[in-house]
Design an enzyme around this catalytic site. Structure first.
Site, short mmCIF file in Angstrom:
data_model
loop_
_atom_site.label_atom_id
_atom_site.label_comp_id
_atom_site.label_asym_id
_atom_site.label_seq_id
_atom_site.Cartn_x
_atom_site.Cartn_y
_atom_site.Cartn_z
N HIS A 105 0.83 -1.21 0.00
CA HIS A 105 0.00 0.00 0.00
C HIS A 105 0.87 1.27 0.00
O HIS A 105 0.57 2.23 -0.70
CB HIS A 105 -0.88 0.05 1.27
CG HIS A 105 -1.90 -1.03 1.36
ND1 HIS A 105 -1.81 -2.07 2.27
CD2 HIS A 105 -3.04 -1.25 0.67
CE1 HIS A 105 -2.87 -2.86 2.14
NE2 HIS A 105 -3.63 -2.40 1.17
N MET A 155 3.04 -8.85 -1.19
CA MET A 155 2.50 -8.29 0.05
C MET A 155 0.98 -8.36 0.00
O MET A 155 0.37 -8.04 -1.03
CB MET A 155 2.90 -6.82 0.18
CG MET A 155 4.38 -6.59 0.27
SD MET A 155 4.96 -6.94 1.95
CE MET A 155 6.73 -6.73 1.72
#
Lengths: 284, 284
Positions: free
Chosen positions: B40, B187
């Site tokens: 992110h 991730m």
């Protein structure tokens, strides 16, 4: 009297609106399918009373017609429409082609439950999906401050209000009153399909509707009054009646005597389908 | 290091963006469900490299979870998330409640065909409808110039691009590369569910995928290679494989040897579902 600027593309429309925004001008929009009549012109006058500039889109939206419906014969008269925009003082006509609105590979649909349940949807199951998708696109293309829709298409107005609220489209949706001829017949592009005898019958639609609405707001049973109105339409010469129904204003949920309501109708005269609606005053 | 401004409401978000627009500042957005990790943060850095201001929305969207899925156990850690936004220099965190996004009476859905066909949709039939509806809302609430999505959720990225093109949402959608750990594991917030042994297995996912992708771009049959990769995942310890599939980039239509492609996978480790994807170079 100079005519409106004509934008056939989204890019041209956006460039024009951007220019207005740079000048600090406010913008209103009136989405139409053309074949403009006095009803449309009243929406434009409403729009011009609320904003510095008015955009009228003229687009016969294939997505809201079923294969059996009148897409091909729907009246198209762009040149005359543009003249009428000039009369009213509209500044921009957005006149996209179907390929500009639905390019190859187009794959997205907007659907609204709530106010789209029943009524028109029972007879035109994909109508409001077509309307919701094109209205979302038009509003995001033009990005107006407000857009004016006719109360004539009352269920459509409620669906568009729900849609804009739900998707957070930053626009104010205004419902403008139905314009009627001196006999009470609601202006509609589809009135052009009617012959003289049908026109005489069509003019009874609103009278029958107002009679039922008054009875309901004086306490009569809404289902009984709707049924009576349906029979009166057949007696008057309508070929068939799709629905006559009392609903709550705005939500179009079940009608409540304590709230403002709407009495809605769709009925056939020959091969022409007419719709109309009137208020039901809350029972005191 | 001062933290981001926190907007829990659409009205506050819009007031902040309006203020930035008045100053002539450009705005980027990164929609997230929180539980922020390095992946992110890389989207936010990308956003900040493209615009003066970055909005990160943190909203675990109930509409994209099926009743059987992990909505309740999905990791929520707002305080830690806000700290991470501060580290990267994000200016605004939009943290609405579910009732702010879906108020009572909410009734509208956005659905996208095309790139949403198959893959995730075969296993999560309403997932992309939930994603498309909330992304439409978030983009219309914040009205950013661009929004950054991870290539990790490649099908989602394609659906969002299609959606914005189709509905004329005036925003540029940017797909940013997947961030991986030193072993190649993408991730993901759901990696937090994995124990040590599962983590070791999970790290084989990308290796197996890259092996198949290389073989396909050297001319091997994509269906055979996908099947072999699926078997390799089971042999490596994955409990089951939802799909391994070669598709054309962007459209996600059938893969063509002459075009750039994408090899996509979803597989289960215990009760955790992992997805990943890699490029397939065009066959020379």
């Amino acid at each position: 009297m100079s005519g409106p600027h004509i934008s056939p593309t989204i890019a041209d429309l956006r460039a024009q609106v951007k220019d207005w925004r740079r000048q600090g001008l406010s913008v209103a929009m009136v989405p139409t399918m053309g074949a403009l009549h006095e009803g449309h012109l009243s929406l434009m006058r409403e729009a011009l009373s609320r904003a510095d500039r008015c955009i009228v889109s003229i687009f016969v939206n294939p997505a809201q017609f079923a294969p059996t419906e009148d897409l091909d014969k729907y009246p198209r008269q762009l040149e005359r429409d543009i003249e009428r925009l000039a009369e009213v003082g509209v500044q921009l006509a957005f006149t996209p082609t179907p390929a500009e609105i639905y390019p190859a590979g187009f794959a997205t649909k907007v659907s609204v439950a709530g106010p789209s349940a029943g009524l028109e949807t029972d007879f035109r199951p994909h109508f409001f999906e077509g309307v919701a998708t094109v209205v979302t696109k038009l509003l995001l293309q033009a990005a107006p401050d407000c857009a004016v829709f006719g109360q004539k298409d009352y269920q459509q107005l409620c669906v568009v209000q729900q849609l804009c609220r739900d998707l957070d489209i930053p626009v104010e949706i205004i419902g403008a009153p139905t314009v009627r001829d001196e006999h009470g017949l609601a202006m509609s592009s589809r009135n052009a399909y009617l012959d003289e005898a049908q026109l005489t019958t069509a003019r009874k639609l609103n009278v029958i509707l107002r009679t039922a609405s008054s009875a309901i707001s004086r306490g009569a049973d809404p289902e009984q009054e709707a049924a009576k109105a349906g029979q009166a339409l057949l007696d008057a010469g309508f070929r068939s009646v799709d629905y006559v129904a009392a609903r709550e204003s705005g939500s179009l949920g079940p009608w409540q005597p304590s709230a403002e309501g709407r009495l809605l109708v769709a009925a056939w005269l020959g091969s022409t389908r007419l719709i109309d609606n009137v208020e039901i005053a809350a029972v005191a």
